[in-house]
Design a protein around this motif. Structure first.
Motif, PDB file in Angstrom:
ATOM      1  N   THR A 390      23.504  18.360 -49.142  1.00 52.37           N
ATOM      2  CA  THR A 390      23.158  19.155 -47.972  1.00 52.37           C
ATOM      3  C   THR A 390      23.734  20.543 -48.213  1.00 52.37           C
ATOM      4  N   VAL A 391      22.889  21.555 -48.085  1.00 51.87           N
ATOM      5  CA  VAL A 391      23.335  22.885 -48.488  1.00 51.87           C
ATOM      6  C   VAL A 391      22.594  23.940 -47.678  1.00 51.87           C
ATOM      7  N   ILE A 406      18.947  22.940 -46.336  1.00 53.06           N
ATOM      8  CA  ILE A 406      18.464  21.612 -46.734  1.00 53.06           C
ATOM      9  C   ILE A 406      19.446  20.580 -46.197  1.00 53.06           C
ATOM     10  N   LEU A 407      18.971  19.752 -45.270  1.00 52.42           N
ATOM     11  CA  LEU A 407      19.775  18.663 -44.724  1.00 52.42           C
ATOM     12  C   LEU A 407      19.348  17.372 -45.403  1.00 52.42           C
ATOM     13  N   ARG A 408      20.315  16.619 -45.914  1.00 51.68           N
ATOM     14  CA  ARG A 408      20.018  15.374 -46.634  1.00 51.68           C
ATOM     15  C   ARG A 408      20.864  14.233 -46.098  1.00 51.68           C
ATOM     16  N   LYS A 409      20.231  13.104 -45.894  1.00 54.94           N
ATOM     17  CA  LYS A 409      20.939  11.876 -45.526  1.00 54.94           C
ATOM     18  C   LYS A 409      20.109  10.701 -46.012  1.00 54.94           C
ATOM     19  N   ASP A 410      20.735   9.854 -46.817  1.00 51.81           N
ATOM     20  CA  ASP A 410      20.039   8.728 -47.450  1.00 51.81           C
ATOM     21  C   ASP A 410      18.806   9.288 -48.170  1.00 51.81           C
ATOM     22  N   ASP A 411      17.602   8.822 -47.818  1.00 53.45           N
ATOM     23  CA  ASP A 411      16.404   9.290 -48.517  1.00 53.45           C
ATOM     24  C   ASP A 411      15.682  10.416 -47.789  1.00 53.45           C
ATOM     25  N   PHE A 504      25.666  26.501 -38.934  1.00 51.64           N
ATOM     26  CA  PHE A 504      25.393  25.429 -39.901  1.00 51.64           C
ATOM     27  C   PHE A 504      26.615  24.550 -39.924  1.00 51.64           C
ATOM     28  N   ASP A 505      26.430  23.248 -39.639  1.00 53.18           N
ATOM     29  CA  ASP A 505      27.581  22.352 -39.548  1.00 53.18           C
ATOM     30  C   ASP A 505      27.237  21.010 -40.188  1.00 53.18           C
ATOM     31  N   THR A 506      27.988  20.669 -41.207  1.00 49.75           N
ATOM     32  CA  THR A 506      27.808  19.375 -41.872  1.00 49.75           C
ATOM     33  C   THR A 506      29.153  18.659 -41.988  1.00 49.75           C
ATOM     34  N   SER A 507      30.040  18.935 -41.042  1.00 43.30           N
ATOM     35  CA  SER A 507      31.363  18.308 -41.095  1.00 43.30           C
ATOM     36  C   SER A 507      31.280  16.796 -40.926  1.00 43.30           C
ATOM     37  N   ASP A 508      30.223  16.303 -40.296  1.00 43.60           N
ATOM     38  CA  ASP A 508      29.978  14.871 -40.144  1.00 43.60           C
ATOM     39  C   ASP A 508      28.674  14.552 -40.852  1.00 43.60           C
ATOM     40  N   GLU A 509      28.716  13.741 -41.919  1.00 45.92           N
ATOM     41  CA  GLU A 509      27.495  13.471 -42.678  1.00 45.92           C
ATOM     42  C   GLU A 509      26.452  12.728 -41.852  1.00 45.92           C
ATOM     43  N   ASN A 510      26.875  12.102 -40.749  1.00 42.50           N
ATOM     44  CA  ASN A 510      25.933  11.406 -39.873  1.00 42.50           C
ATOM     45  C   ASN A 510      25.369  12.313 -38.779  1.00 42.50           C
ATOM     46  N   LEU A 511      25.821  13.558 -38.740  1.00 48.07           N
ATOM     47  CA  LEU A 511      25.328  14.522 -37.761  1.00 48.07           C
ATOM     48  C   LEU A 511      25.347  15.902 -38.418  1.00 48.07           C
ATOM     49  N   ALA A 532      18.674  18.924 -36.153  1.00 44.05           N
ATOM     50  CA  ALA A 532      19.788  17.996 -36.359  1.00 44.05           C
ATOM     51  C   ALA A 532      19.255  16.779 -37.101  1.00 44.05           C
ATOM     52  N   LEU A 533      19.932  16.401 -38.168  1.00 42.53           N
ATOM     53  CA  LEU A 533      19.620  15.165 -38.894  1.00 42.53           C
ATOM     54  C   LEU A 533      20.685  14.151 -38.505  1.00 42.53           C
TER      55      LEU A 533
END
Length: 747
Positions: A390-391, A406-411, A504-511, A532-533
């Motif tokens: 995620t970047v 680019i937000l990425r989680k699982d597939d 931009f916040d990716t401190s929680d990979e589930n949010l 939001a992913l």
């Protein structure tokens, strides 16, 4: 002469003689004498290098056996003469390398004879007969391809330079290389003096041949540009002109400074970053070898090498580049440009073991010390998986011109474009997005309207539909106001503006969240889009929440399209299908859309479900009951069938100034055509609504089929991570710090 003076002149002579020998030593571009010796010593012991060498040898031997082919240029790309001269320069480069590595003179003879044939032909050639290009070449229809030729043949010439006689070198340089270099630079300043991938190829072409010939004047022109005081109107290109003037940085360094951001993102987008990486990196390698004092791989905080890993992060699970701006779908890191880029980045960039896993997939290496280095790394088992992240990649030379998130989680992968225009290859689609799952497009970006190197389709060039459709805003998953494109579809306006990151916040990979604003696409209107992913136990897979807030000084019509791919399974609204197809509008891309159905919401939520690649997808939208729901399909006003016939659902909201579009995008379930079982074919979203929308905050509720309700609140004004907020919604108080709140709805 005293002894000290004598010793001084002796040392000066030795230094000058050593410098002269060093300057004349060949090869010195992508190969060096030391590198060739190292390669020869390892032959037969490094499997991937040996296999690559064998494959190229077979290819070149087969081509040499057919003789020399020198047709008079007459075709566009895809035509015989174009493809023949393109094949010539590719085979020449490989032949030169084979001569150095295998020490077999037949390869040097072939290179010499072909180059001599060009030296006989070139002085007789007029400009190319095809007149479409703003800068016509001689061997090819545009100077860009002539520059491709010189970049590759320079390498071949370097490899046989010492083998040739002085008389042969003189002829080649007098009749071919110097006139060729002058033509693409002095003869075409509108091509050479600008910041664009075209000019990068032109600058590098001059730089490469200058290094071979030890021509400092030509090298200076390549690095810093052609000095032209005045440029007439007819020197401008087809996109309105963005040629660099005398007070702006041009040449190779100008093209290295301006298009790249500090993150290594190239403003034209990944498709053209891939194309430009070859000249950037091959010239970088040549400068490293021949002009080490320039420290080219350290320039701008090592942006050249950094950009390779950035580019790899701009690919989907199959290694294909996201089609941002003018991007052809299917182009991937298996291309020859990326084989070169990965090898050079590994060799000169600290031997990142993750790059070895990409090289393993590419299953070939370049035939030089960079390729040998990466092949040895693979042989020794040092490969590690390349972890795509995620970047948020910033755009602009100083990183202040928007970006690509680019937000990425699982597939699942979400690509959010809030970048600068992207030069002439840019599209008018601020705050657009696309979604991928495991390499498959879920919600697509159209990409370019072009069949590259297919002669039957406009000579392999850009089709008129690239302007009338692909660049227009309605062709993308973003807001269109009053059926007009962002910035009126005008380059001179769009090039001056960019969107702005809100947070931009990716401190929680589930949010994972990204939010940006656009204030200039439509004067008097601000668009603010937040994605939001979210990974939630109530859902099978991560889902995407899309909040698009519009604030305008006037009432408008807003269209928000979703270009889904696949077969419609179900909708929860009634619609009428016209007996006769009609186009959706008259201009700005609308003329290319058929209207296939029209309806209105029956409830507070609109839902569309479809099937694609044996997976089910759903979009749930918070609806206004006055919304129009339009089924559209690309292909109207397209008599030559240049466009794909892809579907879209467009939400139209009329006569309103301020509004919010909210959607949830899900992937769920699967279908097996073998067992004929459908699993989890229905959406897990029970309800979606906007519960608050003010200048300061927007709050959205998402209720799952399991009965749990989550609340996302976005701070629309203050995005500081330290800012404390308090808000009351339906008699419940919410307190949080930062630009958003996400949690269970209080009851």
């Amino acid at each position: 002469m005293n002894r000290k003076t004598y010793h001084f002149f002796c040392l000066l002579f030795v230094f000058c003689f050593h410098t002269l020998i060093q300057a004349q030593e060949h090869p010195k571009l992508i190969l060096t004498k030391q590198g060739v010796e190292a390669i020869r010593a390892k032959l037969g012991t490094v499997p991937l290098f040996d296999a690559s060498l064998s494959k190229i040898k077979d290819e070149v031997d087969a081509e040499i056996a057919t003789g020399i082919h020198m047709p008079i240029p007459k075709d566009y790309s895809g035509g015989y003469t174009h493809e023949r001269h393109k094949k010539n320069f590719l085979i020449l480069q490989k032949s030169g390398v084979l001569f150095q590595i295998l020490d077999d003179e037949k390869y040097a003879v072939y290179v010499r004879d072909v180059l001599m044939s060009y030296a006989e032909m070139y002085p007789t050639l007029p400009v190319h007969p095809k007149e479409r290009s703003y800068a016509r070449g001689k061997l090819f229809w545009q100077c860009l391809n002539d520059s491709n030729w010189l970049v590759y043949t320079s390498q071949a010439y370097d490899c046989i330079y010492d083998w040739l006689s002085k008389k042969e070198r003189k002829k080649l340089e007098k009749d071919l290389f110097k006139p060729f270099a002058d033509f693409i630079s002095k003869g075409n300043p509108q091509f050479f003096n600008r910041v664009h991938n075209h000019s990068t190829w032109g600058n590098v072409a001059l730089g490469m041949i200058a290094l071979v010939m030890d021509d400092d004047q030509l090298l200076n022109r390549a690095l810093y540009g052609l000095k032209v005081d005045n440029l007439s109107e007819d020197m401008k290109d087809n996109d309105g002109g963005f040629i660099k003037t005398k007070d702006q940085k041009i040449g190779f360094f100008g093209n290295l400074d301006e298009p790249f951001s500090p993150d290594g993102y190239y403003t034209e987008g990944p498709y053209y970053q891939r194309y430009a990486m070859y000249p950037f990196l091959i010239f970088g390698q040549a400068l490293h070898n021949a002009k080490p004092e320039l420290k080219i791989f350290e320039y701008n905080d090592g942006v050249l090498l950094k950009s390779v890993e950035t580019l790899l992060n701009l690919t989907d699970a199959d290694g294909e580049f996201f089609p941002i701006n003018d991007g052809q779908k299917g182009m991937s890191y298996y291309s020859r440009e990326l084989v070169t880029a990965v090898d050079i980045a590994y060799h000169f960039g600290g031997e990142n073991a993750q790059l070895l896993s990409i090289a393993e997939k590419q299953d070939r290496v370049v035939l030089n010390d960079a390729g040998l280095s990466i092949a040895i790394g693979i042989k020794e088992g040092r490969s590690e998986p390349f972890l795509k992240k995620t970047v948020n990649l910033l755009d602009g030379s100083d990183g202040t011109e928007g970006g690509i998130g680019i937000l990425r989680k699982d597939d699942m992968e979400l690509i959010f474009k809030y970048a600068a225009q992207g030069l002439s290859h840019g599209h008018y689609d601020k705050l657009s997005f696309s979604v991928f799952e495991k390499g498959d497009e879920v919600l697509q970006d159209y990409g370019l309207a072009r069949f590259v190197n297919i002669e039957q389709k406009g000579g392999g060039n850009y089709l008129k539909e690239n302007t009338t459709w692909a660049k227009q805003t309605i062709a993308h998953n973003t807001l269109v106001q009053n059926e007009t494109s962002h910035f009126q579809g005008k380059y001179e306006i769009g090039s001056k503006n960019h969107s702005v990151l809100h947070f931009f916040d990716t401190s929680d990979e589930n949010l994972q969240l990204i939010s940006a604003k656009e204030k200039n696409a439509y004067p008097g209107t601000e668009m603010h889009r937040t994605f939001a992913l979210i990974m939630d136990n109530d859902y099978e897979k991560p889902y995407i929440l899309d909040i698009l807030k519009i604030s305008s000084e006037t009432n408008n019509q807003y269209d928000l399209p979703f270009y889904f791919l696949g077969q419609v399974m179900e909708v929860n609204f009634d619609y009428e299908v016209p007996k006769t197809l009609g186009q959706l509008g008259a201009a700005n891309g609308y003329q290319h859309l058929w209207l296939e159905g029209k309806g209105q919401p029956k409830s507070k939520n609109t839902k569309l479900s479809w099937l694609n690649n044996q997976k089910f997808y759903s979009i749930t939208m918070a609806a206004n009951l006055q919304d129009e729901l339009l089924f559209a399909r690309i292909g109207a006003n397209d008599p030559s069938f240049n466009l794909r016939r892809d579907p879209a659902l467009i939400v139209r909201r009329k006569d309103i100034s301020n509004t919010v579009f909210v959607s949830v995008i899900e992937s769920h379930g699967s279908y097996s055509p073998v067992s004929e079982f459908a699993v989890n074919a229905s959406s897990s979203v029970a309800a979606l609504q906007v519960v608050l929308d003010t200048v300061d905050f927007t709050a959205v509720e998402i209720e799952s089929e399991k009965g749990n309700t989550k609340l996302l609140i976005v701070s629309n004004v203050n995005a500081s991570k330290e800012q404390k907020h308090e808000l009351e919604i339906e008699n419940n108080k919410y307190n949080w710090t930062g630009p958003y709140y996400f949690g269970q709805l209080k009851k």
